[in-house]
Design a protein around this motif. Structure first.
Motif, short mmCIF file in Angstrom:
data_model
loop_
_atom_site.label_atom_id
_atom_site.label_comp_id
_atom_site.label_asym_id
_atom_site.label_seq_id
_atom_site.Cartn_x
_atom_site.Cartn_y
_atom_site.Cartn_z
N ARG A 39 12.81 -1.24 -26.28
CA ARG A 39 11.60 -2.00 -25.95
C ARG A 39 11.27 -2.00 -24.46
NH1 ARG A 39 12.86 -5.11 -30.74
NH2 ARG A 39 11.10 -4.84 -32.16
N PRO A 40 12.24 -2.20 -23.56
CA PRO A 40 11.88 -2.19 -22.13
C PRO A 40 11.77 -0.79 -21.53
CG PRO A 40 14.19 -2.74 -22.37
CD PRO A 40 13.62 -2.66 -23.75
N CYS A 41 12.07 0.24 -22.32
CA CYS A 41 12.05 1.61 -21.80
C CYS A 41 10.62 2.14 -21.72
CB CYS A 41 12.86 2.55 -22.71
SG CYS A 41 14.64 2.34 -22.62
N GLU A 42 10.41 3.07 -20.79
CA GLU A 42 9.21 3.89 -20.83
C GLU A 42 9.41 4.91 -21.95
OE1 GLU A 42 6.35 6.24 -17.68
OE2 GLU A 42 8.43 5.86 -17.15
N ARG A 43 8.41 5.06 -22.83
CA ARG A 43 8.57 5.89 -24.01
C ARG A 43 7.47 6.94 -24.05
NH1 ARG A 43 9.05 0.56 -25.68
NH2 ARG A 43 6.94 0.64 -26.58
N ILE A 44 7.87 8.20 -24.01
CA ILE A 44 6.92 9.32 -24.01
C ILE A 44 7.11 10.10 -25.30
CG2 ILE A 44 6.23 11.46 -22.84
CD1 ILE A 44 7.32 10.23 -20.24
N GLY A 45 6.01 10.35 -25.99
CA GLY A 45 6.07 11.07 -27.25
C GLY A 45 5.20 12.31 -27.23
N ALA A 46 5.58 13.28 -28.05
CA ALA A 46 4.77 14.47 -28.29
C ALA A 46 4.28 14.39 -29.73
CB ALA A 46 5.59 15.73 -28.06
N TYR A 47 2.97 14.26 -29.88
CA TYR A 47 2.38 14.08 -31.21
C TYR A 47 1.69 15.37 -31.65
CZ TYR A 47 3.13 9.02 -31.03
OH TYR A 47 3.69 7.77 -30.98
N ASP A 48 1.97 15.77 -32.86
CA ASP A 48 1.27 16.86 -33.53
C ASP A 48 0.41 16.20 -34.60
OD1 ASP A 48 0.36 19.10 -34.77
OD2 ASP A 48 2.31 19.92 -35.29
N GLY A 49 -0.85 15.92 -34.24
CA GLY A 49 -1.67 15.08 -35.12
C GLY A 49 -1.08 13.69 -35.13
N ASP A 50 -0.70 13.20 -36.32
CA ASP A 50 -0.09 11.88 -36.42
C ASP A 50 1.44 11.96 -36.49
OD1 ASP A 50 -0.43 9.04 -36.64
OD2 ASP A 50 0.19 9.20 -38.75
N THR A 51 1.97 13.17 -36.41
CA THR A 51 3.41 13.36 -36.51
C THR A 51 4.06 13.27 -35.13
OG1 THR A 51 3.19 14.80 -38.43
CG2 THR A 51 5.25 14.96 -37.18
N LEU A 52 5.06 12.42 -35.00
CA LEU A 52 5.82 12.34 -33.75
C LEU A 52 6.85 13.47 -33.77
CD1 LEU A 52 6.35 10.76 -31.13
CD2 LEU A 52 8.06 9.42 -32.40
#
Length: 407
Positions: A39-52
């Motif tokens: 929760r306190p982390c910075e969170r970066i995601g790579a999304y392919d459409g709606d897929t993480l």
């Protein structure tokens, strides 16, 4: 890929991706702990459409460096879906993290590498090392120094942040590579009731050295495991951390650890490479080094900011030619002018004394890797005789950088 923040609503999706990649099946209690950790982390995601398809989390850590401390994102749960490998997903997420760190004035990043081959290409390098040590404690620990005879007392782990926390904080002022611990990190990460690695280990025990009412002279954190009478396997003491003012204090704590009833082996993972135990132990057949491994991996994101923020052990006037394929602002020739009062690091057109990749500079930054050794390994080019030795003298730290805080 769309590189963007991972909202709290997608935390379970991010954790499921990490469990898939790392072949884990944690119970609900562990999943709950990981959610709180993220929760306190910075969170970066790579999304392919709606897929993480990819995920990187970064703890908002503060890291001790020679002479001070710096904000330092601590990367964790780095994962890419097996269906999206070799498509630049990790590269894109790391680039976004570097971009954000640069914009927010965080000149370093750090991690513990699950696979060494992955992170070197992004400029990370091991900046600390750890020793694994084993003691045969079936007989009294033989010592060449007299142990401190002040009393020892057990500390309730719930009281650790208040009782031993300030002592650990003091170690950060003299030993680089240590992550600041608040009360939540002490209780949730460093002293959890259950040992994730071995269900048979006891809850954490803390022993402190020092007169009642007076300042601590040291402490140790350890867990125990009973032996097996059927196989003749002795009980084990696992040492997670041991800190002391001096050799006498360390000797007192090691003597205590090695004399715990119904145990015959002491194992300590992640000890500093300059641990005095290895010198004051009278019998090195009884106290053996069983492994040497990379510890904390560091990456200089803003080389100038990182170098000018640390203290220097000796003067140096050198031109460094730095290669950095990921961050163009770090690449080029720079004159490093270091003194006891600090340093300047400015672009120059002068001929280089040393040419090196940012990966090698990151390895040397805390003082745990010698430039001279990298020259011998063919990883740094020395154009001016003695330049590597002069930079080593300026970067030198004592004690050696060290941390056992995995994340």
């Amino acid at each position: 890929m769309d590189i963007r923040d991972v909202p709290e609503a997608h935390l379970d999706r991010a954790l499921e991706l990490a469990y898939l990649v790392f072949h884990e099946k944690p119970d609900e209690e562990k999943r709950k702990h990981h959610r709180e950790l993220m929760r306190p982390c910075e969170r970066i995601g790579a999304y392919d459409g709606d897929t993480l398809a990819g995920f990187v989390a970064a703890h908002p850590f503060t890291l001790s460096v020679p002479g001070g401390e710096l904000p330092c994102p601590g990367l964790t749960f780095v994962s890419v879906a097996p269906t999206h490998r070799r498509r630049g997903v990790l590269s894109a997420m790391i680039a976004e993290l570097f971009r954000r760190a640069t914009a927010q004035g965080r000149p370093l990043a750090a991690l513990w590498a699950s696979e060494d081959a992955i992170y070197g290409r992004f400029g990370f390098a091991p900046a600390t090392q750890g020793l694994s040590v084993e003691i045969d404690s079936r007989r009294p620990l033989a010592l060449r120094v007299d142990p401190d005879e002040r009393p020892l007392r057990l500390v309730d782990p719930a009281d650790a942040p208040a009782v031993v926390g300030p002592y650990f904080d003091a170690t950060r002022a003299v030993r680089a590579g240590r992550i600041a611990r608040d009360a939540e990190r002490w209780r949730g990460e460093w002293l959890p009731e259950d040992a994730e690695e071995d269900a048979e280990l006891s809850p954490p025990r803390i022993v402190a050295l020092g007169d009642p009412g007076g300042p601590l002279a040291g402490y140790a954190v350890y867990r125990t495991k009973g032996g097996n009478d059927d196989t003749g396997t002795p009980g084990v003491v696992r040492v997670d951390e041991l800190e002391a003012d001096d050799a006498a204090g360390a000797a007192a704590l090691w003597r205590y650890i090695a004399s715990i009833d119904l145990t015959g082996t002491v194992r300590a993972w992640g000890r500093p490479v300059d641990d005095p135990l290895l010198l004051f132990a009278a019998d090195r057949d009884q106290v053996r080094v069983t492994g040497l491994h990379p510890g904390l991996w560091v990456r200089l994101i803003d080389v100038r900011a990182a170098l000018t923020a640390r203290a220097w052990a000796a003067g140096a006037d050198l031109v460094l030619e730095v290669r950095d394929p990921h961050l163009a602002a770090n690449a080029g020739r720079f004159r490093l002018t270091a003194t006891a009062r600090g340093c300047a690091y400015e672009p120059t057109g002068d001929a280089p004394d040393l040419t090196l990749d940012v990966r090698e500079l990151s390895a040397c930054y805390l003082g745990g890797t010698r430039v001279r050794h990298l020259v011998r390994a063919g990883l740094v080019d020395e154009h001016t005789a003695g330049a590597a030795d002069r930079l080593d003298a300026a970067l030198r730290t004592d004690p050696a950088p060290h941390t056992a805080d995995e994340f």
